[in-house]
Design a protein around this motif. Structure first.
Motif, short mmCIF file in Angstrom:
data_model
loop_
_atom_site.label_atom_id
_atom_site.label_comp_id
_atom_site.label_asym_id
_atom_site.label_seq_id
_atom_site.Cartn_x
_atom_site.Cartn_y
_atom_site.Cartn_z
N SER A 230 0.83 -1.21 0.00
CA SER A 230 0.00 0.00 0.00
C SER A 230 0.87 1.26 0.00
O SER A 230 0.54 2.25 -0.67
CB SER A 230 -0.93 0.00 1.22
OG SER A 230 -0.18 -0.03 2.42
N HIS A 231 1.99 1.23 0.71
CA HIS A 231 2.88 2.39 0.73
C HIS A 231 3.48 2.62 -0.66
O HIS A 231 3.55 3.76 -1.14
CB HIS A 231 4.00 2.17 1.76
CG HIS A 231 4.99 3.30 1.81
ND1 HIS A 231 4.69 4.54 2.34
CD2 HIS A 231 6.28 3.38 1.37
CE1 HIS A 231 5.73 5.34 2.24
NE2 HIS A 231 6.72 4.66 1.66
N ALA A 232 3.89 1.53 -1.31
CA ALA A 232 4.46 1.65 -2.66
C ALA A 232 3.41 2.18 -3.64
O ALA A 232 3.73 2.99 -4.52
CB ALA A 232 4.99 0.30 -3.12
N LEU A 233 2.16 1.72 -3.49
CA LEU A 233 1.09 2.20 -4.36
C LEU A 233 0.87 3.70 -4.19
O LEU A 233 0.75 4.45 -5.16
CB LEU A 233 -0.21 1.45 -4.06
CG LEU A 233 -0.48 0.14 -4.79
CD1 LEU A 233 -1.82 -0.44 -4.36
CD2 LEU A 233 -0.47 0.35 -6.30
N THR A 234 0.81 4.13 -2.94
CA THR A 234 0.57 5.55 -2.65
C THR A 234 1.72 6.41 -3.18
O THR A 234 1.51 7.49 -3.75
CB THR A 234 0.40 5.77 -1.14
OG1 THR A 234 -0.64 4.92 -0.65
CG2 THR A 234 0.06 7.21 -0.84
N THR A 235 2.94 5.92 -3.00
CA THR A 235 4.10 6.66 -3.47
C THR A 235 4.10 6.79 -4.99
O THR A 235 4.42 7.85 -5.55
CB THR A 235 5.39 5.97 -3.01
OG1 THR A 235 5.38 5.87 -1.58
CG2 THR A 235 6.62 6.74 -3.48
N GLU A 236 3.72 5.71 -5.65
CA GLU A 236 3.81 5.67 -7.11
C GLU A 236 2.65 6.38 -7.79
O GLU A 236 2.82 7.02 -8.83
CB GLU A 236 3.86 4.21 -7.58
CG GLU A 236 4.11 4.05 -9.07
CD GLU A 236 4.35 2.60 -9.44
OE1 GLU A 236 4.14 2.26 -10.63
OE2 GLU A 236 4.73 1.80 -8.56
N HIS A 237 1.42 6.29 -7.20
CA HIS A 237 0.24 6.80 -7.90
C HIS A 237 -0.50 7.92 -7.16
O HIS A 237 -1.40 8.53 -7.72
CB HIS A 237 -0.75 5.66 -8.17
CG HIS A 237 -0.16 4.58 -9.03
ND1 HIS A 237 0.08 4.74 -10.37
CD2 HIS A 237 0.26 3.32 -8.72
CE1 HIS A 237 0.60 3.62 -10.87
NE2 HIS A 237 0.73 2.75 -9.88
N GLY A 238 -0.17 8.18 -5.91
CA GLY A 238 -0.75 9.33 -5.23
C GLY A 238 -2.02 9.02 -4.47
O GLY A 238 -2.02 8.97 -3.26
N ASN A 239 -3.15 8.81 -5.16
CA ASN A 239 -4.42 8.59 -4.48
C ASN A 239 -5.21 7.50 -5.19
O ASN A 239 -4.82 6.99 -6.26
CB ASN A 239 -5.23 9.88 -4.40
CG ASN A 239 -5.45 10.49 -5.79
OD1 ASN A 239 -6.01 9.84 -6.68
ND2 ASN A 239 -5.00 11.73 -5.97
N VAL A 240 -6.36 7.17 -4.59
CA VAL A 240 -7.17 6.05 -5.09
C VAL A 240 -7.69 6.34 -6.50
O VAL A 240 -7.70 5.46 -7.36
CB VAL A 240 -8.34 5.77 -4.13
CG1 VAL A 240 -9.26 4.69 -4.72
CG2 VAL A 240 -7.82 5.33 -2.78
#
Length: 658
Positions: A230-240
């Motif tokens: 989830s941290h990597a997702l947030t870092t890479e794409h910002g928001n939902v």
């Protein structure tokens, strides 16, 4: 006393062997032709068949086997977003593809699928060309299913640690062997595969449940895995919202997860119906097919979401790439990693078996689909209705495709996705047109939106992976070229399946048989008194026919020149109180006249005579008119059709041209 030497194998022995081989290759051809006359295969009565859940396993060997490579493809396409992109895929599956194919099951309960629905909307050559194009994409879908599944099966075998050193770099050979074994099964006679399919699907799904449960347990016990993801997702794409947007963009790359719906419709004739079902209204079969489609879609959706989740979180990203241990076999990687080598080997064997049998499902789809269209269009040799010759053709093409793609699963993904998406898009469009004609406004809007989604997905897939549409175009070009060559080669065949006279026409023939049967071929124009009077006078003058001899006019109206085989219905009329006319509707004038003459000869025991006028014009242009529009230079073509149909000159009806 010595035993007599065996008789030498002379020409008779060789001819006997060739005859037996030919009979074996063409076994069932007559029955196939009989069942497919008029363009509709006639399946078994609707109340026969298997329970829907057993038939689901038959289509499931294709649909469920994609778990062998789908999670890995999703990880390569979407990376960390693989679970979210897979959820988008599931939404499209349950809210889009499933409703479409439930409606296709209603509209086409004999298993012809959306191609038959679209065929009914278009006529003449534009309809035939459209169907040939769809058949090209269907061939892409089914043949790439065979080769891709065999390639992935060989990947699972080569990557197994117990045989890795023995079979290293032998993936091409193994894939070709698996394709050859598949062809051998059908050459021997592929009768009832449902029992095998039930066992394979049951075992494979049970093993996948074990892998999923263990994978989820490892995710749950190693809490940092979810946190890191989830941290990597947030870092890479910002928001939902950004994540969802990217997932929508990469969704076309995951289209392989939509496969199986066409196969699900194709196996409909095997579904058991109600006792009171009829072929015109097989409500029980349709209801069973809908259960099949819905259940398989729900099962597959659950597996797709869970497997994409655990493979993304538990497998290092580099292992998904070409050369990595999880490339094309993500779940097998987890099975070996977390359940041990023994369980992993059992999983590999199960995966290899179901992937190989997925090719059997695709081969059955090809053998069901192609003979329903090409021979009926005159665009395949007569033997294309027989199973074994077509098995050889499809197996050889699968060899070629495997060699061209170097037995690479990733390389074939684009072609497979293109075939799948084109067929699903065509099904969505066909259903949209069907509900619009039924004046179901709400459904029309809904299916139109679904059609746009699939069209968008298809276009994006083609742009990003043009190799798919290229191989599809090769199949289309090959089918169209071979089809037209076959149509030219069969142009002079007697293509009428049967001749039916009404009472008036039969009376004309019986009366004329007492003095000799003479026909005058007439192209209907004004159909006034002058037309028949002048035509009769000219024919009598040109051919020295006595005034006392009776004649009957024959008029053929070309209905759909693109049709190849049809029934000939002959209607008798008396015009202007004295001229007897046989009125015929057919796809081609020459073949209709030849069939009429032969039927009259067989009915009366007399050789009929027919009289023509020469047609003005270039012979080649006249042949093209005959080939495309069923007209052209009628007299010589009628004579040639008669010559091919009746080699005995003493029994052949007489053709006169003046």
């Amino acid at each position: 006393m010595t035993a007599p030497a065996p008789a030498p194998a002379g020409p008779d022995a060789g001819a006997s062997v060739r005859h037996r081989l030919r009979a074996w290759m063409l076994e069932g051809l007559a029955d196939m032709a009989k069942h497919q006359q008029g363009g509709q295969a006639q399946p078994e009565p609707a109340h026969r068949g298997q329970r829907w859940w057993r038939v689901m396993c038959l289509t499931g060997v294709d649909y469920f086997s994609t778990l062998g490579y789908q999670p890995g493809i999703a990880a390569l396409a979407a990376g960390l977003l693989s679970p979210i992109a897979t959820i988008v895929l599931v939404i499209v599956t349950l809210a889009g593809a499933l409703p479409v194919y439930r409606r296709v099951a209603e509209e086409s309960p004999r298993g012809q699928g959306s191609i038959a629905m679209l065929e009914r909307l278009l006529s003449f050559w534009k309809g035939k060309l459209f169907v040939l194009t769809l058949l090209g994409f269907a061939a892409t879908d089914f043949l790439i299913t065979i080769t891709l599944s065999a390639a992935d099966a060989s990947t699972h075998l080569v990557e197994n640690p117990h045989v890795n050193s023995v079979l290293h770099n032998q993936q091409m050979v193994i894939t070709l062997v698996l394709v050859a074994l598949l062809g051998a099964v059908f050459l021997k006679g592929f009768l009832e595969a449902i029992g095998v399919a039930v066992a394979l699907v049951g075992l494979y799904l049970a093993l996948n449940v074990a892998v999923v449960v263990v994978g989820l347990w490892h995710v749950a016990t190693a809490g940092h895995v979810v946190t890191d993801w989830s941290h990597a997702l947030t870092t890479e794409h910002g928001n939902v919202l950004a994540m969802v947007g990217v997932a929508l963009l990469v969704f076309p790359k995951l289209a392989l997860g939509l496969s199986g719906f066409e196969t699900g419709v194709a196996v409909m004739p095997h579904v058991e119906g109600d006792a009171n079902d009829t072929e015109a209204k097989p409500e029980g079969r349709i209801r069973g097919a809908k259960k099949l489609l819905t259940t398989s879609a729900v099962i597959m959706s659950c597996f797709l979401i869970l497997t994409s989740f655990i493979t993304t979180l538990l497998i290092p990203e580099n292992e998904f790439k070409p050369g990595g241990q999880a490339n094309g076999r993500a779940l097998a990687y987890l099975a070996h990693e977390y359940l041990g080598s023994a369980f992993g080997t059992v999983y590999d064997v199960s995966t290899i078996a179901i992937l190989w049998f997925a090719g059997a499902s695709a081969m059955a789809g090809l053998l069901n689909l192609m003979p329903q269209y090409l021979p009926r269009y005159g665009m395949a040799p007569h033997w294309a209705r027989a199973v074994r010759p077509m098995v050889l053709v499809f197996t050889l093409v699968a060899f070629l495709v495997t060699w061209l793609f170097d037995a690479d699963v990733d390389a074939q993904g684009g072609a497979y996705a293109t075939g799948v998406l084109v067929l699903i898009s065509s099904a969505a469009i066909a259903v949209t047109i069907a509900v619009r004609r039924a004046r179901q406004r709400g459904w029309t809007i809904g299916f139109a939106v679904i059609s746009l989604v699939f069209l968008y997905t298809t276009v994006v897939n083609v742009i990003e992976r043009p190799d798919g549409v290229k191989i599809g175009a090769c199949f289309i070009a090959g089918i169209i070229l071979l089809s037209f060559l076959s149509r030219v080669a069969r142009a002079f065949e007697l293509r009428v399946t049967s001749v039916v006279f009404d009472d008036t026409a039969e009376k004309f023939i019986r009366d004329a048989a007492q003095h000799g049967i003479r026909f005058i071929a007439n192209e209907p124009d004004q159909r006034d008194v002058a037309e028949y009077r002048d035509k009769l006078l000219q024919i009598r003058t040109d051919n020295d026919i006595p005034t006392a001899d009776d004649v009957i006019f024959v008029e053929v109206t070309v209905v759909d020149p693109s049709e190849f085989e049809s029934e000939l219905r002959v209607r008798g009329e008396v015009l202007h109180g004295r001229y007897r006319v046989l009125c015929v509707e057919s796809s081609t004038i020459s073949n209709a006249l030849a069939a009429l003459l032969l039927h009259v000869r067989d009915m009366t025991g007399q050789r009929p005579h027919i009289y023509f006028e020469w047609t003005e014009g270039n012979p080649f242009a006249q042949f093209l008119r005959f080939f495309l529009f069923g007209q052209g230079e009628v007299a010589p073509v009628t004579r040639e059709v008669l010559r091919e149909a009746e080699p005995d000159r003493d029994r052949r009806p007489r053709v006169h041209v003046g």
